[in-house]
Design an enzyme around this catalytic site. Structure first.
Site, PDB file in Angstrom:
ATOM      1  N   SER A   1      14.989  20.759 -14.766  1.00  0.00           N
ATOM      2  CA  SER A   1      13.951  21.641 -15.279  1.00  0.00           C
ATOM      3  C   SER A   1      14.619  22.886 -15.840  1.00  0.00           C
ATOM      4  CB  SER A   1      13.025  21.988 -14.119  1.00  0.00           C
ATOM      5  OG  SER A   1      12.471  23.261 -14.277  1.00  0.00           O
TER       6      SER A   1
ATOM      7  N   HIS B   1       0.837  -1.213   0.000  1.00  0.00           N
ATOM      8  CA  HIS B   1       0.000   0.000   0.000  1.00  0.00           C
ATOM      9  C   HIS B   1       0.866   1.255   0.000  1.00  0.00           C
ATOM     10  CE1 HIS B   1      -3.228  -2.811   1.142  1.00  0.00           C
ATOM     11  NE2 HIS B   1      -2.280  -3.336   1.902  1.00  0.00           N
TER      12      HIS B   1
END
Ligand code: ARG
Length: 446
Positions: free
Chosen positions: A266, A145
């Protein structure tokens, strides 16, 4: 120039719309070799003279350029043969249809790609084995999970990847065996009155067997779809690994460092290390499933027997196949270069060990579990078990215990060696048969 159509100009909007010349570029060599096998079969079964056979074989060898303006490569090749040899060249159309020829060429091409992919997967599996040998003690998280689960090692994670790849390797190998059956000699749909020896043709092309029924031989694409389906399973798995590595290398989790060559930054935010290769891989997996979906959707509504829709399926085989080949290379290089950063494993990840220890001393597991759970809830849980001790405590085969992992590695190494050997022998058998075709050809050409 146009051989089969009796209307239209040589290159009009209709022929541009319906032509497969573009996707046929992928199968030029295969179509030529299929034509050679057909021509040699016409000679061996006594329909064509040695001289005509020789001239046609030479013409096939001189076919290099796939020009526009034809319906497909089959028409282009036949036209080239007739132009080179003269009227006698027209014998190539005897006992043959584009339907059995294209089905054969597609299988030859898929066979070649599947063998390449199987070898690439073997090297990837070997990379994983080598990497796991040196990482049996490098701590690595597991999560269910996406919540921290129990301590593990990098070797355990690498061997998990190898395990999945071993399964998929076998899926792909079994699809190779199905692909490697010959449709040649089955004509347009019901075979031909020409006494071709289909089994001999199959032998010449390195096939294991023939597809018996001529309707199935000419119009089935199940074996090719099955191959793409198994390749999609590989991408399905790769995509999960990509997701793991993107998450674990994210600055939020920051447990692994991806190789510099696979991240980019970026243009605005200088701190970024974006996992671009893996993002592209994850999306290419989607593209492959798109190919598979196209194959299903084109195929599902076709009446039995050849329909030109089948031609529109061709590009999807190669699109997915090429994505797979480049993705194996990328994954190999990333796994080769990932580094585990120093990180703190949440100490509650050994809570299960503590509960199991209590149970081993005789307390029923549910009671032991509750005791540990209460301590965690009360904020008083302190584990005396280090992650490393936790790993060595693991008692079952397949777990991260470094002692047991060593055995697992040996078993896997043997298995990889056996599978590689099996593949080599299979490939050699094919090469051997194809060499026989070459010997017959050379003999005729001399
Ligand atoms: N170009 C076709 C293909 O790639 C083969 C041509 C079959 N055409 C036909 N009219 N039967 O599948």
């Amino acid at each position: 120039m146009v051989l089969y159509r009796r209307w239209g100009s040589e290159k009009d909007f209709v022929s541009t719309y319906t032509s497969s010349i573009d996707s046929d570029k992928e199968i030029v060599e295969e179509v030529k070799i299929v034509m050679k096998a057909h021509v040699i079969e016409l000679y061996l079964s006594g329909y064509m003279t040695k001289d005509t056979t020789k001239r046609i074989l030479l013409a096939i060898n001189s076919f290099h350029e796939l020009k526009e303006g034809y319906e497909d490569i089959h028409e282009a090749l036949e036209d080239h043969i007739i132009k080179t040899v003269g009227e006698e060249g027209g014998w190539v159309g005897f006992g043959r249809s584009r339907n059995d020829h294209v089905a054969t060429a597609l299988r030859l091409k898929m066979r070649k790609y599947l063998i390449e992919i199987l070898y690439d997967l073997i090297s990837l599996r070997k990379t994983l084995i080598e990497k796991s040998k040196t990482s049996t003690e490098i701590l690595f998280p597991t999560y269910t999970h996406f919540q921290p689960a129990q301590p593990s090692t990098l070797a355990h994670y690498f061997l998990y990847i190898e395990d999945e790849l071993a399964t998929i390797w076998n899926y792909i190998y079994s699809s190779l065996l199905m692909v490697n059956r010959s449709p040649l000699g089955s004509g347009a749909i019901v075979g031909t009155n020409v006494k071709l020896d289909r089994k001999r043709e199959a032998e010449l092309l390195g096939f294991d067997d023939i597809i018996y029924n001529t309707i199935s031989a000419t119009s089935s694409r199940l074996d090719l779809i099955n191959a793409v389906s198994n390749l999609s399973l590989l991408m399905l798995f790769f995509s999960r690994i990509a997701e793991d590595l993107i998450l674990l290398s994210s600055m939020f989790v920051n447990i692994i460092k991806l190789p510099d060559s696979h991240v980019s930054t970026s243009s605005l935010m200088p701190q970024k290390r974006n996992a671009v290769t893996l993002e592209v891989l994850r999306s290419k997996a989607g593209e492959c499933f798109g190919d598979l979906s196209s194959l299903f959707n084109i195929y599902k509504g076709l009446p039995s027997g050849y329909n030109l829709d089948l031609q529109e399926m061709n590009k999807h085989y190669w699109d997915c196949t090429k994505i797979v080949i480049s993705s194996i290379e990328v994954i190999n290089s990333i796994l080769e270069g990932i580094e585990v950063l120093s990180f703190q494993l949440n100490d509650k990840t050994t809570a299960t060990d503590v509960a199991e220890d209590l149970a081993i001393t005789g307390i029923p597991y549910r009671k032991a579990y509750m005791e540990v759970a209460n301590r965690i809830r009360a904020g008083t849980f302190i584990s005396e078990i280090s992650p490393k001790t936790s790993i060595y405590k693991k008692a079952v085969i397949g777990s991260p215990n470094p002692e047991l992992i060593k055995e697992e590695i040996k078993i896997k190494e043997n298995r990889i060696a056996e599978e590689e050997n099996k593949l080599k022998q299979y490939e050699e058998k094919i090469i051997g048969k194809m060499n026989e075709l070459k010997v017959i050809e050379d003999d005729l050409i001399l």
